[in-house]
Design a protein around this motif. Structure first.
Motif, PDB file in Angstrom:
ATOM      1  N   THR A  87      -3.649   3.442  -0.375  1.00  0.00           N
ATOM      2  CA  THR A  87      -3.935   2.389   0.602  1.00  0.00           C
ATOM      3  C   THR A  87      -4.819   2.930   1.714  1.00  0.00           C
ATOM      4  O   THR A  87      -4.477   3.917   2.371  1.00  0.00           O
ATOM      5  CB  THR A  87      -2.643   1.803   1.183  1.00  0.00           C
ATOM      6  OG1 THR A  87      -1.848   1.300   0.105  1.00  0.00           O
ATOM      7  CG2 THR A  87      -2.937   0.680   2.167  1.00  0.00           C
ATOM      8  N   GLY A  90      -4.025   4.942   5.314  1.00  0.00           N
ATOM      9  CA  GLY A  90      -2.812   5.759   5.297  1.00  0.00           C
ATOM     10  C   GLY A  90      -3.141   7.231   5.451  1.00  0.00           C
ATOM     11  O   GLY A  90      -4.231   7.685   5.102  1.00  0.00           O
ATOM     12  N   SER A  94       1.582   8.604   8.442  1.00  0.00           N
ATOM     13  CA  SER A  94       1.966   7.209   8.242  1.00  0.00           C
ATOM     14  C   SER A  94       1.317   6.675   6.970  1.00  0.00           C
ATOM     15  O   SER A  94       0.191   6.184   7.002  1.00  0.00           O
ATOM     16  CB  SER A  94       1.546   6.361   9.444  1.00  0.00           C
ATOM     17  OG  SER A  94       1.912   5.015   9.217  1.00  0.00           O
ATOM     18  N   ARG A  95       2.031   6.795   5.885  1.00  0.00           N
ATOM     19  CA  ARG A  95       1.541   6.215   4.630  1.00  0.00           C
ATOM     20  C   ARG A  95       1.651   4.697   4.735  1.00  0.00           C
ATOM     21  O   ARG A  95       2.497   4.178   5.474  1.00  0.00           O
ATOM     22  CB  ARG A  95       2.354   6.742   3.456  1.00  0.00           C
ATOM     23  CG  ARG A  95       2.065   8.210   3.130  1.00  0.00           C
ATOM     24  CD  ARG A  95       2.939   8.682   1.975  1.00  0.00           C
ATOM     25  NE  ARG A  95       2.520   9.917   1.401  1.00  0.00           N
ATOM     26  CZ  ARG A  95       3.108  11.100   1.615  1.00  0.00           C
ATOM     27  NH1 ARG A  95       4.149  11.197   2.420  1.00  0.00           N
ATOM     28  NH2 ARG A  95       2.654  12.195   1.029  1.00  0.00           N
ATOM     29  N   LEU A  96       0.824   3.993   3.955  1.00  0.00           N
ATOM     30  CA  LEU A  96       0.810   2.537   4.016  1.00  0.00           C
ATOM     31  C   LEU A  96       0.903   1.928   2.632  1.00  0.00           C
ATOM     32  O   LEU A  96       0.309   2.426   1.681  1.00  0.00           O
ATOM     33  CB  LEU A  96      -0.496   2.036   4.672  1.00  0.00           C
ATOM     34  CG  LEU A  96      -0.741   2.453   6.124  1.00  0.00           C
ATOM     35  CD1 LEU A  96      -2.147   2.055   6.553  1.00  0.00           C
ATOM     36  CD2 LEU A  96       0.309   1.837   7.044  1.00  0.00           C
ATOM     37  N   THR A 105      -0.457  -4.459   5.854  1.00  0.00           N
ATOM     38  CA  THR A 105       0.128  -3.206   5.384  1.00  0.00           C
ATOM     39  C   THR A 105       1.542  -3.055   5.924  1.00  0.00           C
ATOM     40  O   THR A 105       1.907  -3.626   6.953  1.00  0.00           O
ATOM     41  CB  THR A 105      -0.716  -1.988   5.823  1.00  0.00           C
ATOM     42  OG1 THR A 105      -0.828  -1.984   7.247  1.00  0.00           O
ATOM     43  CG2 THR A 105      -2.091  -2.013   5.171  1.00  0.00           C
ATOM     44  N   GLY A 107       4.121   0.141   6.764  1.00  0.00           N
ATOM     45  CA  GLY A 107       4.172   1.594   6.909  1.00  0.00           C
ATOM     46  C   GLY A 107       5.443   2.190   6.313  1.00  0.00           C
ATOM     47  O   GLY A 107       6.509   1.579   6.326  1.00  0.00           O
ATOM     48  N   TYR A 108       5.307   3.367   5.785  1.00  0.00           N
ATOM     49  CA  TYR A 108       6.439   4.112   5.222  1.00  0.00           C
ATOM     50  C   TYR A 108       6.063   5.580   5.199  1.00  0.00           C
ATOM     51  O   TYR A 108       4.918   5.946   5.507  1.00  0.00           O
ATOM     52  CB  TYR A 108       6.771   3.639   3.802  1.00  0.00           C
ATOM     53  CG  TYR A 108       5.789   4.123   2.760  1.00  0.00           C
ATOM     54  CD1 TYR A 108       6.103   5.198   1.925  1.00  0.00           C
ATOM     55  CD2 TYR A 108       4.536   3.527   2.620  1.00  0.00           C
ATOM     56  CE1 TYR A 108       5.188   5.652   0.982  1.00  0.00           C
ATOM     57  CE2 TYR A 108       3.640   3.977   1.678  1.00  0.00           C
ATOM     58  CZ  TYR A 108       3.955   5.036   0.859  1.00  0.00           C
ATOM     59  OH  TYR A 108       3.061   5.494  -0.057  1.00  0.00           O
ATOM     60  N   ASN A 109       7.002   6.432   4.821  1.00  0.00           N
ATOM     61  CA  ASN A 109       6.665   7.825   4.581  1.00  0.00           C
ATOM     62  C   ASN A 109       7.621   8.437   3.577  1.00  0.00           C
ATOM     63  O   ASN A 109       8.656   7.847   3.244  1.00  0.00           O
ATOM     64  CB  ASN A 109       6.617   8.665   5.856  1.00  0.00           C
ATOM     65  CG  ASN A 109       5.446   9.645   5.801  1.00  0.00           C
ATOM     66  OD1 ASN A 109       5.047  10.091   4.727  1.00  0.00           O
ATOM     67  ND2 ASN A 109       4.891   9.970   6.958  1.00  0.00           N
ATOM     68  N   GLN A 152       9.701  -2.391  11.541  1.00  0.00           N
ATOM     69  CA  GLN A 152       8.413  -3.045  11.786  1.00  0.00           C
ATOM     70  C   GLN A 152       8.634  -4.552  11.758  1.00  0.00           C
ATOM     71  O   GLN A 152       9.171  -5.076  10.792  1.00  0.00           O
ATOM     72  CB  GLN A 152       7.400  -2.657  10.698  1.00  0.00           C
ATOM     73  CG  GLN A 152       7.122  -1.168  10.613  1.00  0.00           C
ATOM     74  CD  GLN A 152       6.403  -0.781   9.338  1.00  0.00           C
ATOM     75  OE1 GLN A 152       5.302  -1.251   9.083  1.00  0.00           O
ATOM     76  NE2 GLN A 152       7.027   0.074   8.538  1.00  0.00           N
ATOM     77  N   TYR A 160       4.513  -5.593  -1.290  1.00  0.00           N
ATOM     78  CA  TYR A 160       3.699  -4.456  -0.857  1.00  0.00           C
ATOM     79  C   TYR A 160       3.854  -3.294  -1.833  1.00  0.00           C
ATOM     80  O   TYR A 160       4.930  -3.072  -2.387  1.00  0.00           O
ATOM     81  CB  TYR A 160       4.120  -4.008   0.549  1.00  0.00           C
ATOM     82  CG  TYR A 160       3.809  -5.038   1.600  1.00  0.00           C
ATOM     83  CD1 TYR A 160       2.636  -4.965   2.329  1.00  0.00           C
ATOM     84  CD2 TYR A 160       4.682  -6.100   1.850  1.00  0.00           C
ATOM     85  CE1 TYR A 160       2.334  -5.926   3.297  1.00  0.00           C
ATOM     86  CE2 TYR A 160       4.399  -7.060   2.809  1.00  0.00           C
ATOM     87  CZ  TYR A 160       3.219  -6.966   3.526  1.00  0.00           C
ATOM     88  OH  TYR A 160       2.918  -7.912   4.466  1.00  0.00           O
ATOM     89  N   ASP A 162       1.991   0.835  -2.980  1.00  0.00           N
ATOM     90  CA  ASP A 162       1.063   1.940  -2.831  1.00  0.00           C
ATOM     91  C   ASP A 162       1.221   2.810  -4.076  1.00  0.00           C
ATOM     92  O   ASP A 162       2.236   2.707  -4.783  1.00  0.00           O
ATOM     93  CB  ASP A 162       1.396   2.761  -1.569  1.00  0.00           C
ATOM     94  CG  ASP A 162       0.327   3.764  -1.184  1.00  0.00           C
ATOM     95  OD1 ASP A 162      -0.830   3.637  -1.631  1.00  0.00           O
ATOM     96  OD2 ASP A 162       0.649   4.707  -0.436  1.00  0.00           O
TER      97      ASP A 162
END
Length: 170
Positions: A87, A90, A94-96, A105, A107-109, A152, A160, A162
């Motif tokens: 994505t 990212g 902060s991966r998206l 988007t 956000g996650y990690n 969020q 969603y 990725d």
């Protein structure tokens, strides 16, 4: 005549003995080595990490895990790295995940530990890789990936996703 028959038998026996000796003959021997080498080899499998339904009204993070299975030749040292994902925007901090029907988007990690303190990446910056040692091509070395979506609220209804690339270096 009896002497002649005995003499013929003796000659036949001698010829038979010579023929047998010639068939069995002398022998020569030698030795040779048999060699091989076993090259290091690894494969990796990872099932999807699913966070399930994310509640934007919750102030708590949403956690999930998946397990990387690494199959390596016995004694092969390796490290497992994860990239930032596909994505746009990212990064390791902060991966998206990208929405399926919009450009939003989420956000996650991904982390190496259950406390979510060490970001699983490529070993650069604040990220870490996870080491291991192969136990055989049929025996998995399991490495848990700890995923987290932090609270969020401004996220649209959508699905969603990725794509992460896991790489084993050995």
């Amino acid at each position: 005549m009896a002497n002649h028959i005995q003499w013929v038998r003796l000659v036949v026996a001698m010829i038979a003995g010579l023929t047998y000796g010639q068939v069995m003959g002398a022998q020569a021997t030698t030795t040779f080595q048999v060699t091989s080498n076993v090259a290091s080899s690894c494969t990796i499998t990872v099932p999807a990490l699913s966070f399930g339904a994310y509640d934007t009204n919750s102030a708590s993070p949403t956690d999930s895990t998946t397990t990387i299975s690494v199959f390596c030749t016995t004694g092969t040292a390796f490290t497992t790295a994860l990239d930032v994902g596909t994505t746009t925007g990212g990064d390791y901090l902060s991966r998206l995940m990208l929405g399926a029907t919009n450009a939003d988007t989420l956000g996650y990690n991904l982390y190496t530990d259950a406390a979510h303190t060490t970001v699983w990446g490529d070993g650069t910056g604040v990220t870490a890789t996870v080491p291991g040692t192969g136990t055989g091509p049929l025996v998995a070395v399991s490495q848990t990936v700890y995923g987290r979506i932090t609270a969020q609220q401004n996220v649209s209804v959508d699905t969603y996703s990725d794509t992460i690339t896991a790489t084993v270096t050995y």
